[in-house]
Scaffold this active site. Structure first.
Site, PDB file in Angstrom:
ATOM      1  N   CYS A 114      15.034   2.642 -57.143  1.00 25.56           N
ATOM      2  CA  CYS A 114      13.788   3.191 -56.574  1.00 25.56           C
ATOM      3  C   CYS A 114      12.780   3.560 -57.650  1.00 25.56           C
ATOM      4  O   CYS A 114      11.570   3.511 -57.406  1.00 25.56           O
ATOM      5  CB  CYS A 114      14.102   4.411 -55.716  1.00 25.56           C
ATOM      6  N   GLU A 116      15.911 -22.767 -48.820  1.00 23.75           N
ATOM      7  CA  GLU A 116      16.062 -21.661 -47.860  1.00 23.75           C
ATOM      8  C   GLU A 116      17.389 -21.748 -47.107  1.00 23.75           C
ATOM      9  O   GLU A 116      18.053 -20.744 -46.864  1.00 23.75           O
ATOM     10  CB  GLU A 116      14.902 -21.646 -46.858  1.00 23.75           C
ATOM     11  N   CYS A 163      10.341   0.854 -58.029  1.00 25.21           N
ATOM     12  CA  CYS A 163       9.870   0.235 -56.786  1.00 25.21           C
ATOM     13  C   CYS A 163       8.410   0.586 -56.490  1.00 25.21           C
ATOM     14  O   CYS A 163       8.030   1.761 -56.531  1.00 25.21           O
ATOM     15  CB  CYS A 163      10.757   0.691 -55.632  1.00 25.21           C
ATOM     16  N   CYS A 165       8.015   5.641 -49.301  1.00 24.48           N
ATOM     17  CA  CYS A 165       9.250   5.119 -48.690  1.00 24.48           C
ATOM     18  C   CYS A 165      10.007   6.272 -48.035  1.00 24.48           C
ATOM     19  O   CYS A 165      10.380   7.246 -48.709  1.00 24.48           O
ATOM     20  CB  CYS A 165      10.129   4.450 -49.752  1.00 24.48           C
ATOM     21  N   CYS A 221      15.472  -3.261 -54.215  1.00 28.61           N
ATOM     22  CA  CYS A 221      15.989  -2.560 -53.036  1.00 28.61           C
ATOM     23  C   CYS A 221      17.318  -3.201 -52.631  1.00 28.61           C
ATOM     24  O   CYS A 221      17.479  -3.735 -51.548  1.00 28.61           O
ATOM     25  CB  CYS A 221      14.976  -2.609 -51.889  1.00 28.61           C
TER      26      CYS A 221
END
Ligand code: SF4
Length: 376
Positions: free
Chosen positions: A216, A50, A219, A225, A209
């Site tokens: 899209c 991370e 998605c 959205c 995204c």
């Protein structure tokens, strides 16, 4: 990697299903499952990945992550070495405060938690370099805690999904996004679900995204959205208000002698803190005079190398490299020799030290000059 789902059939999800269910369903089929830091519940491995992934692309991180984990496989091994050794492995990855904070946090984990990680997001956030989103990622992946991440990618997804028309980095907007993100978490779920959901958010931001031209059509959030439905994907999220960065100019003195260059360790604080660099002066200072008074070296100027530009978050740096021939070889700086912060090294040796990227570039630029000096 980014366009990996292009060409695949459009995702089939139940449009009316909750946000989290749709994402999890999508992730299981189209998400990433074989990154080196996946498939583990070891908080240490998750933490290292991370931190490395902050501001850095996956493809860049993978070799660094593998080398780092081989050298320091757990908290105890990381805490037992010097910060210098950590920075050497970090060399070239940039944002070096991340490496210094990893080392500090490992020492704190040994002192305060006997080398274990706290499960709690608030306790994780007390460790150096661990912000709210990173703490949530560790807690969700390692312990199945029900908490949300909100890194830059997730901010972008939510700004589009909810049609947030303010800059997401602004405090008030960021708080709103945290609130919205928390409202989307899967309800009363288990460890596996939290892992899939958190990974799904990361994968959707990295693969679908994306910043420009989001995919899209693939998605799972398309049906409701806001940005997609209102044709706003090109203008959301609202970009950071433009700010002209100040420019700072400095001179790096590249001292040559007997096939070696002189590197000087920087102070622990400030840019490139604790890393090895060339001696640095301001543009108004005289390099030869500086060498005499501060390094106790007699030097003659050879030439100037092309300027190098480097952009930090808050300013732009222009480095004017000056090549000098040192007449004496010993690093006779009294103070420096006492602190062991000056080294004469061959280019190959210098490249192995903890050095920032511009110094690496300058060393490579200097290599042919040094070789021609040796052969003269
Ligand atoms: S539909 Fe498009 S803009 Fe909306 S979340 Fe999905 S990829 Fe992003």
């Amino acid at each position: 990697m980014i366009r990996q789902t292009v060409g695949r059939p459009k995702v089939s999800v139940v449009r009316s299903a909750p946000f989290a269910s749709r994402l999890i369903q999508w992730q299981l089929v189209y998400g990433r499952h074989s990154l080196p830091w996946q498939g583990t519940r070891d908080p240490y491995a998750i933490w290292i990945s991370e931190i490395m992934l902050q501001q850095t692309q996956v493809s860049t991180v993978i070799p660094y992550y593998e080398r780092f984990m081989a050298a320091f496989p757990n908290v105890a091994s990381l805490a037992s070495v010097s910060v210098e050794e950590v920075l050497t492995l970090w060399s070239g990855l940039g944002y070096y405060s991340r490496g210094r904070n990893l080392h500090r946090a490992a020492c704190m984990l040994m002192e305060q938690y006997n080398g274990m990680f706290p499960r709690d997001v608030a306790a994780l956030q007390q460790l150096p370099g661990i912000g709210r989103s990173t703490a949530a990622a560790i807690a969700a992946f390692a312990f199945g805690e029900r908490c949300t991440i909100l890194d830059g990618n997730v901010k972008r997804i939510l700004a589009r999904y909810f049609g947030v028309n303010r800059y997401p980095g602004e405090k008030i907007t960021e708080e709103r996004l945290w609130h919205l993100a928390e409202g989307l978490l899967p309800v009363g779920e288990d460890h596996e679900t939290m892992t899939s959901y958190t990974q799904a958010l990361m994968d959707l931001g990295a693969l679908i995204c994306v910043r420009t031209q989001p995919c899209c059509q693939y998605c799972p959030l398309q049906a409701d959205c806001n940005a997609y439905q209102n044709d706003l994907t090109a203008i959301l999220p609202v970009p950071r208000p433009r700010k002209i960065l100040p420019v700072k100019e400095i001179v790096h003195l590249i001292l040559l002698n007997q096939g070696q260059v002189l590197l000087k360790k920087r102070q622990a604080s400030g840019i490139w803190g604790g890393l090895w660099c060339f001696p640095e002066i301001t543009v108004d200072q005289d390099g030869i005079d500086y060498c005499k008074k501060n390094l106790y070296l007699r030097a003659t100027k050879l030439t100037e190398l092309p300027h190098l530009k480097h952009t930090f978050t808050h300013f732009k740096l222009i480095i004017r490299p000056q090549l000098l021939q040192s007449v004496m070889h010993q690093p006779v700086c009294e103070e420096s020799s006492r602190k062991d912060d000056c080294l004469w090294l061959t280019i190959e040796e210098a490249l192995q030290q903890a050095i920032p990227a511009p110094v690496k570039k300058l060393l490579l630029m200097t290599q042919p000059v040094l070789q021609s000096c040796i052969h003269e």
